[in-house]
Scaffold this motif. Structure first.
Motif, PDB file in Angstrom:
ATOM      1  N   LEU A  25       0.828  -1.209   0.000  1.00  0.00           N
ATOM      2  CA  LEU A  25       0.000   0.000   0.000  1.00  0.00           C
ATOM      3  C   LEU A  25       0.861   1.257   0.000  1.00  0.00           C
ATOM      4  O   LEU A  25       0.608   2.214  -0.746  1.00  0.00           O
ATOM      5  N   PHE A  26       1.883   1.257   0.840  1.00  0.00           N
ATOM      6  CA  PHE A  26       2.784   2.404   0.934  1.00  0.00           C
ATOM      7  C   PHE A  26       3.456   2.674  -0.416  1.00  0.00           C
ATOM      8  O   PHE A  26       3.454   3.805  -0.919  1.00  0.00           O
ATOM      9  N   ASN A  27       4.005   1.617  -1.019  1.00  0.00           N
ATOM     10  CA  ASN A  27       4.709   1.782  -2.292  1.00  0.00           C
ATOM     11  C   ASN A  27       3.779   2.225  -3.416  1.00  0.00           C
ATOM     12  O   ASN A  27       4.172   3.027  -4.273  1.00  0.00           O
ATOM     13  N   GLN A  28       2.543   1.722  -3.426  1.00  0.00           N
ATOM     14  CA  GLN A  28       1.601   2.130  -4.460  1.00  0.00           C
ATOM     15  C   GLN A  28       1.232   3.601  -4.317  1.00  0.00           C
ATOM     16  O   GLN A  28       1.120   4.324  -5.311  1.00  0.00           O
ATOM     17  N   MET A  29       1.056   4.051  -3.081  1.00  0.00           N
ATOM     18  CA  MET A  29       0.755   5.469  -2.866  1.00  0.00           C
ATOM     19  C   MET A  29       1.917   6.354  -3.315  1.00  0.00           C
ATOM     20  O   MET A  29       1.701   7.414  -3.903  1.00  0.00           O
ATOM     21  N   LEU A  30       3.137   5.904  -3.049  1.00  0.00           N
ATOM     22  CA  LEU A  30       4.291   6.677  -3.524  1.00  0.00           C
ATOM     23  C   LEU A  30       4.341   6.694  -5.048  1.00  0.00           C
ATOM     24  O   LEU A  30       4.709   7.712  -5.644  1.00  0.00           O
ATOM     25  N   ALA A  31       3.963   5.577  -5.668  1.00  0.00           N
ATOM     26  CA  ALA A  31       3.939   5.523  -7.132  1.00  0.00           C
ATOM     27  C   ALA A  31       2.872   6.471  -7.692  1.00  0.00           C
ATOM     28  O   ALA A  31       3.103   7.130  -8.709  1.00  0.00           O
ATOM     29  N   PHE A  32       1.713   6.551  -7.049  1.00  0.00           N
ATOM     30  CA  PHE A  32       0.693   7.522  -7.472  1.00  0.00           C
ATOM     31  C   PHE A  32       1.232   8.937  -7.297  1.00  0.00           C
ATOM     32  O   PHE A  32       1.075   9.790  -8.175  1.00  0.00           O
ATOM     33  N   LYS A  33       1.849   9.184  -6.159  1.00  0.00           N
ATOM     34  CA  LYS A  33       2.349  10.530  -5.837  1.00  0.00           C
ATOM     35  C   LYS A  33       3.387  10.992  -6.851  1.00  0.00           C
ATOM     36  O   LYS A  33       3.393  12.148  -7.267  1.00  0.00           O
ATOM     37  N   SER A  34       4.270  10.078  -7.256  1.00  0.00           N
ATOM     38  CA  SER A  34       5.330  10.443  -8.203  1.00  0.00           C
ATOM     39  C   SER A  34       4.857  10.456  -9.648  1.00  0.00           C
ATOM     40  O   SER A  34       5.556  10.965 -10.521  1.00  0.00           O
ATOM     41  N   GLY A  35       3.688   9.868  -9.909  1.00  0.00           N
ATOM     42  CA  GLY A  35       3.187   9.789 -11.272  1.00  0.00           C
ATOM     43  C   GLY A  35       3.601   8.514 -11.992  1.00  0.00           C
ATOM     44  O   GLY A  35       3.222   8.299 -13.139  1.00  0.00           O
ATOM     45  N   LYS A  36       4.373   7.646 -11.330  1.00  0.00           N
ATOM     46  CA  LYS A  36       4.783   6.384 -11.955  1.00  0.00           C
ATOM     47  C   LYS A  36       3.591   5.463 -12.179  1.00  0.00           C
ATOM     48  O   LYS A  36       3.595   4.654 -13.100  1.00  0.00           O
ATOM     49  N   ARG A  37       2.598   5.554 -11.310  1.00  0.00           N
ATOM     50  CA  ARG A  37       1.362   4.793 -11.484  1.00  0.00           C
ATOM     51  C   ARG A  37       0.261   5.810 -11.783  1.00  0.00           C
ATOM     52  O   ARG A  37      -0.132   6.591 -10.928  1.00  0.00           O
ATOM     53  N   PRO A  38      -0.234   5.811 -13.022  1.00  0.00           N
ATOM     54  CA  PRO A  38      -1.200   6.843 -13.399  1.00  0.00           C
ATOM     55  C   PRO A  38      -2.619   6.558 -12.895  1.00  0.00           C
ATOM     56  O   PRO A  38      -3.132   5.446 -13.022  1.00  0.00           O
ATOM     57  N   HIS A  39      -3.205   7.549 -12.287  1.00  0.00           N
ATOM     58  CA  HIS A  39      -4.614   7.550 -11.903  1.00  0.00           C
ATOM     59  C   HIS A  39      -4.913   8.972 -11.446  1.00  0.00           C
ATOM     60  O   HIS A  39      -4.334   9.447 -10.460  1.00  0.00           O
ATOM     61  N   LYS A  40      -5.799   9.638 -12.150  1.00  0.00           N
ATOM     62  CA  LYS A  40      -6.036  11.065 -11.931  1.00  0.00           C
ATOM     63  C   LYS A  40      -6.359  11.401 -10.474  1.00  0.00           C
ATOM     64  O   LYS A  40      -5.715  12.264  -9.864  1.00  0.00           O
ATOM     65  N   GLU A  41      -7.352  10.733  -9.894  1.00  0.00           N
ATOM     66  CA  GLU A  41      -7.783  11.062  -8.537  1.00  0.00           C
ATOM     67  C   GLU A  41      -6.719  10.682  -7.504  1.00  0.00           C
ATOM     68  O   GLU A  41      -6.445  11.443  -6.575  1.00  0.00           O
ATOM     69  N   MET A  42      -6.117   9.502  -7.675  1.00  0.00           N
ATOM     70  CA  MET A  42      -5.103   9.060  -6.708  1.00  0.00           C
ATOM     71  C   MET A  42      -3.863   9.952  -6.782  1.00  0.00           C
ATOM     72  O   MET A  42      -3.246  10.235  -5.761  1.00  0.00           O
ATOM     73  N   ARG A  43      -3.511  10.392  -7.950  1.00  0.00           N
ATOM     74  CA  ARG A  43      -2.363  11.308  -8.094  1.00  0.00           C
ATOM     75  C   ARG A  43      -2.647  12.606  -7.345  1.00  0.00           C
ATOM     76  O   ARG A  43      -1.810  13.097  -6.599  1.00  0.00           O
ATOM     77  N   TYR A  44      -3.836  13.150  -7.537  1.00  0.00           N
ATOM     78  CA  TYR A  44      -4.197  14.403  -6.873  1.00  0.00           C
ATOM     79  C   TYR A  44      -4.177  14.239  -5.355  1.00  0.00           C
ATOM     80  O   TYR A  44      -3.554  15.033  -4.643  1.00  0.00           O
ATOM     81  N   LEU A  45      -4.857  13.212  -4.841  1.00  0.00           N
ATOM     82  CA  LEU A  45      -4.944  13.021  -3.392  1.00  0.00           C
ATOM     83  C   LEU A  45      -3.584  12.718  -2.770  1.00  0.00           C
ATOM     84  O   LEU A  45      -3.245  13.254  -1.714  1.00  0.00           O
ATOM     85  N   SER A  46      -2.804  11.862  -3.409  1.00  0.00           N
ATOM     86  CA  SER A  46      -1.514  11.486  -2.829  1.00  0.00           C
ATOM     87  C   SER A  46      -0.530  12.651  -2.821  1.00  0.00           C
ATOM     88  O   SER A  46       0.311  12.744  -1.921  1.00  0.00           O
ATOM     89  N   ARG A  47      -0.629  13.549  -3.773  1.00  0.00           N
ATOM     90  CA  ARG A  47       0.273  14.703  -3.807  1.00  0.00           C
ATOM     91  C   ARG A  47       0.037  15.637  -2.636  1.00  0.00           C
ATOM     92  O   ARG A  47       0.926  16.386  -2.251  1.00  0.00           O
TER      93      ARG A  47
END
Length: 100
Positions: free
Chosen positions: A58-80
């Motif tokens: 879970l931690f690593n996936q959130m970091l991937a959303f935050k960095s943009g390595k894992r694309p998902h519009k809403e998750m990228r916004y929230l994690s940032r």
């Protein structure tokens, strides 16, 4: 900072967050619960359940959303908007919940 150092620091934060499960801020849970459920069980078939997932995953996936390595519009916004400590606490919280 090297990737190895970032990974080590991140893992340390995850482990430290495990001891602070009860300290996850309510607004963070509310944001996640909108899609993933406060109990970690999503109500939509296209949204993954988080309850009982591996904390490091879970931690690593959130970091991937935050960095943009894992694309998902809403998750990228929230994690940032989240700190690494908050991400670690959320990962620990959802990992501690009983899976479905």
């Amino acid at each position: 900072m090297s990737r190895w150092r970032v990974a080590c620091v991140g893992l340390g934060l995850v482990l430290a967050a495990g001891a602070a499960r009860a300290q996850v801020p309510g607004p963070l849970i509310e944001q996640c619960a909108y899609c993933h459920g406060a109990d970690g069980i999503a109500r939509d078939a296209e949204v993954p359940h988080l309850a009982g997932q591996n904390e490091r995953y879970l931690f690593n996936q959130m970091l991937a959303f935050k960095s943009g390595k894992r694309p998902h519009k809403e998750m990228r916004y929230l994690s940032r908007l989240m700190t690494t400590e908050e991400i670690g606490a959320l990962a620990a919280y959802y990992a501690s919940l009983p899976p479905r």
